[in-house]
Design an enzyme around this catalytic site. Structure first.
Site, PDB file in Angstrom:
ATOM      1  CE1 TYR A 263      -3.122  -3.055   1.097  1.00  0.00           C
ATOM      2  CE2 TYR A 263      -1.891  -3.115   3.158  1.00  0.00           C
ATOM      3  CZ  TYR A 263      -2.815  -3.684   2.296  1.00  0.00           C
ATOM      4  OH  TYR A 263      -3.417  -4.862   2.625  1.00  0.00           O
TER       5      TYR A 263
ATOM      6  CD  GLU B 274      -0.157 -11.068   2.146  1.00  0.00           C
ATOM      7  OE1 GLU B 274       0.080 -11.123   3.371  1.00  0.00           O
ATOM      8  OE2 GLU B 274      -1.297 -10.808   1.690  1.00  0.00           O
TER       9      GLU B 274
ATOM     10  CD  GLU C 188      -4.135   5.332  -8.149  1.00  0.00           C
ATOM     11  OE1 GLU C 188      -3.568   4.224  -8.181  1.00  0.00           O
ATOM     12  OE2 GLU C 188      -4.539   5.857  -7.097  1.00  0.00           O
TER      13      GLU C 188
HETATM   14  C1  LIG Z   1       3.491  -1.425  -6.662  1.00  0.00           C
HETATM   15  C2  LIG Z   1       2.116  -1.615  -6.095  1.00  0.00           C
HETATM   16  C3  LIG Z   1       1.465  -0.593  -5.431  1.00  0.00           C
HETATM   17  C4  LIG Z   1       0.214  -0.770  -4.865  1.00  0.00           C
HETATM   18  N1  LIG Z   1      -0.368   0.256  -4.170  1.00  0.00           N
HETATM   19  C5  LIG Z   1      -1.543   0.055  -3.524  1.00  0.00           C
HETATM   20  C6  LIG Z   1      -2.115   1.085  -2.696  1.00  0.00           C
HETATM   21  O1  LIG Z   1      -1.583   2.180  -2.555  1.00  0.00           O
HETATM   22  N2  LIG Z   1      -3.277   0.824  -2.043  1.00  0.00           N
HETATM   23  C7  LIG Z   1      -3.902  -0.385  -2.166  1.00  0.00           C
HETATM   24  O2  LIG Z   1      -4.938  -0.570  -1.525  1.00  0.00           O
HETATM   25  N3  LIG Z   1      -3.413  -1.367  -2.960  1.00  0.00           N
HETATM   26  C8  LIG Z   1      -2.235  -1.181  -3.625  1.00  0.00           C
HETATM   27  N4  LIG Z   1      -1.706  -2.174  -4.405  1.00  0.00           N
HETATM   28  C9  LIG Z   1      -2.471  -3.424  -4.608  1.00  0.00           C
HETATM   29  C10 LIG Z   1      -2.352  -4.386  -3.434  1.00  0.00           C
HETATM   30  O3  LIG Z   1      -1.042  -4.497  -2.986  1.00  0.00           O
HETATM   31  C11 LIG Z   1      -2.810  -5.788  -3.843  1.00  0.00           C
HETATM   32  O4  LIG Z   1      -4.113  -5.746  -4.340  1.00  0.00           O
HETATM   33  C12 LIG Z   1      -2.736  -6.802  -2.714  1.00  0.00           C
HETATM   34  O5  LIG Z   1      -3.138  -8.060  -3.206  1.00  0.00           O
HETATM   35  C13 LIG Z   1      -3.607  -6.459  -1.545  1.00  0.00           C
HETATM   36  O6  LIG Z   1      -3.301  -7.370  -0.499  1.00  0.00           O
HETATM   37  P1  LIG Z   1      -4.291  -7.705   0.706  1.00  0.00           P
HETATM   38  O7  LIG Z   1      -5.329  -8.627   0.129  1.00  0.00           O
HETATM   39  O8  LIG Z   1      -3.420  -8.382   1.726  1.00  0.00           O
HETATM   40  O9  LIG Z   1      -4.899  -6.434   1.207  1.00  0.00           O
HETATM   41  C14 LIG Z   1      -0.439  -2.010  -4.994  1.00  0.00           C
HETATM   42  C15 LIG Z   1       0.194  -3.044  -5.675  1.00  0.00           C
HETATM   43  C16 LIG Z   1       1.459  -2.865  -6.221  1.00  0.00           C
HETATM   44  C17 LIG Z   1       2.129  -4.006  -6.922  1.00  0.00           C
HETATM   45 MN   LIG Z   2      -3.279 -10.398   2.417  1.00  0.00          MN
END
Ligand SMILES: Cc1cc2nc3c(=O)[nH]c(=O)nc-3n(C[C@H](O)[C@H](O)[C@H](O)COP(=O)(O)O)c2cc1C
Ligand SMILES: [Mn+2]
Length: 476
Positions: free
Chosen positions: A163, A224, A275
């Site tokens: 994030y 993770e 984005e």
């Molecule tokens: C480089 C990068 C930046 C990201 N930035 C964000 C972000 O700022 N906010 C967000 O909610 N997801 C962001 N994501 C997407 C989440 O990391 C991704 O959907 C992840 O699977 C969420 O994990 P969780 O299910 O543990 O919440 C980003 C992904 C990448 C690869």
């Molecule tokens: Mn997760």
């Protein structure tokens, strides 16, 4: 082939051996590092970049970008043969991913991340690099590809996802959750509902296996860290954070520890931030605030930066989520899918298959459309078309699809508030669905036998020619 690195530094050495590393001295945090990253990511050679001698920063501080932006470096990070053509590499990852067994982290007391620590009044985030990645961004971001760690207060489950993290002052950052379903958001809310702040650690400069794991859609309760261990084929070594007790990867570069304060009590205006669609999605909005009470870093630390950039530039040069869609198609019993790919940074999906019966292609297209996050276009092609090659795909579209017969529109489907085409007035009331066009660019099933034969090489023949004659063709 196993993964050959233990941390970001070892990965950078491998990238250098591949000939993919460019060192950039003296570029500025404000716009310049982001701009150079964007131009490099869009160039044919697509090098990874190591920024050194950053004006205004302590001498040894570095930033690494375009980590896995090329297909070859994405393969390197996944422990897959870097010589495979992109579609074969993705297929290899799909195979590996299906069989991955989580490997729990291992405790160690040898933790390079603790080489240098500051606590309390000595905490000073200006000692770490935080670029303004795009010109109209609302401020500097230390976290563009950083991993945010939190622990479920009920079950002890540790979540580690990516994030974005904006720096606001010497010891204040914000963490941005796109929506309440993010695991980090769900976990912190549990603390906040009890009137507590949420212990949190931010890992800046992690190994690429954890970077990939942080992007995976893992179910609630899955860590993770275990997934990163599975990619590496060895446990991630962790050492408890002195402030939070969180299992912090021992070989991380820069670590922030502290508390994420209850959102109702404290927030700061966050963003805007460019984005992955190539647009800004919103103006400044309130985001939860982390009080940083300790920082730790390796000597001469390296920040892993991964700003979202205008498509087709994307964090991962192999479309990792296309591997998931490919697996989904197989899981529901759709036979003979020979490839799946995403173009335009996930916004367009292509499925290649060997048609067996009337309706086969459309069946695959409907499943892919259902699982196409924010996408607007799904294309079905026959197995002689390489779905990873956009020119090939458009050749099929223009020679096998009759728009009046072969296009279907699905309405009110899965998108998000990041979608620039959805009117702001709709997004503000939670109307965040889009429509999807399914283009069946396969030869009509009833005409397969009689369709004009193609004069082109088969994919296999072209590969064989490249194997035998590539050394001549690639001479400069
Ligand atoms: C480089 C990068 C930046 C990201 N930035 C964000 C972000 O700022 N906010 C967000 O909610 N997801 C962001 N994501 C997407 C989440 O990391 C991704 O959907 C992840 O699977 C969420 O994990 P969780 O299910 O543990 O919440 C980003 C992904 C990448 C690869
Ligand atoms: Mn997760």
């Amino acid at each position: 082939m196993a993964v050959q690195y233990r941390d970001l530094r070892e990965f950078i050495e491998l990238v250098e051996k591949l000939g993919d590393l460019r060192k950039v001295q003296g570029a500025a945090l404000a716009f310049e590092i982001g701009a150079i990253t964007e131009v490099a990511a869009g160039s044919e050679s697509c090098p990874a970049l190591l920024f050194t001698d950053i004006p205004g920063q302590p001498a040894g501080n570095r930033i690494f970008t375009n980590t896995t932006v090329s297909a070859r470096r994405a393969a390197l990070a996944l422990g897959i043969d870097t010589n495979l053509p992109p579609l074969q590499a993705l297929q290899e990852w799909k195979r590996k991913r299906v069989d991955l067994k989580p490997i729990a982290p291992e405790q160690t007391t040898n933790a390079p991340y603790l080489e240098n620590s500051s606590t309390g009044d000595a905490v000073d985030l200006s000692l770490f690099p935080a670029p303004i990645w795009h010109k109209d961004d609302g401020g500097p971001y230390i976290g563009s590809g950083s991993v945010v760690m939190t622990r479920d207060p009920d079950t002890g489950w540790v979540n580690c996802s990516i994030y974005r993290v904006q720096v606001h002052s010497r010891d204040r950052v914000t963490v941005q959750f796109d929506h309440n379903g993010r695991h980090g958001a769900m976990i912190s809310k549990k603390y906040w509902d009890r009137g507590q702040a949420c212990p949190i650690a931010i890992i800046n400069g992690q190994d690429p296996a954890l970077f990939i794991a942080g992007f995976e859609y893992l179910p609630e309760g899955a860590s993770e860290l275990d997934f990163a261990g599975a990619i590496r084929g060895a446990p991630v070594e962790v050492c408890a954070g002195p402030v939070t007790g969180l299992p912090i990867p021992a070989r991380a570069e820069i670590v922030l520890e502290g508390m994420l304060m209850p959102f109702a009590e404290e927030s700061l205006p966050e963003g805007p931030f460019g984005e992955f669609t190539g647009y800004y999605a919103a103006e400044k909005r309130p985001a939860p605030v982390m009080h940083v009470t300790a920082t730790h870093h390796r000597t001469n630390p390296i920040l892993l930066g991964s700003p979202p950039l205008k498509p087709p530039r994307f964090h991962f040069g192999l479309p990792l989520r296309a591997a998931g869609i490919w697996s989904n198609l197989e899981a529901v019993g759709i036979a003979d899918v020979v490839g799946a790919w995403q173009h335009v940074s996930q916004l367009m999906i292509v499925i290649a298959l060997k048609q067996r019966y009337a309706g086969h292609a459309k069946r695959a297209g409907l499943v892919a459309a259902a699982n196409s996050y924010m996408g607007r276009i799904v294309v079905l092609v026959d197995d002689d078309v390489d779905p990873s090659n956009l020119a090939d795909v458009m050749w099929a579209v223009t020679t096998r699809a009759e728009p009046s017969e072969d296009v279907d529109i699905i309405r009110n489907a899965w998108s998000s508030s990041l979608d620039p085409r959805i009117p702001a007035s709709h997004r503000s009331i939670g109307l965040t669905s889009n429509s999807k066009m399914i283009i069946d660019a396969c030869i009509p099933f009833q005409h397969i036998e009689t369709y004009p034969r193609t004069s082109a090489l088969t994919l296999a023949d072209a590969l064989e020619i490249r194997r035998r004659w590539g050394h001549v063709l690639d001479q400069r």
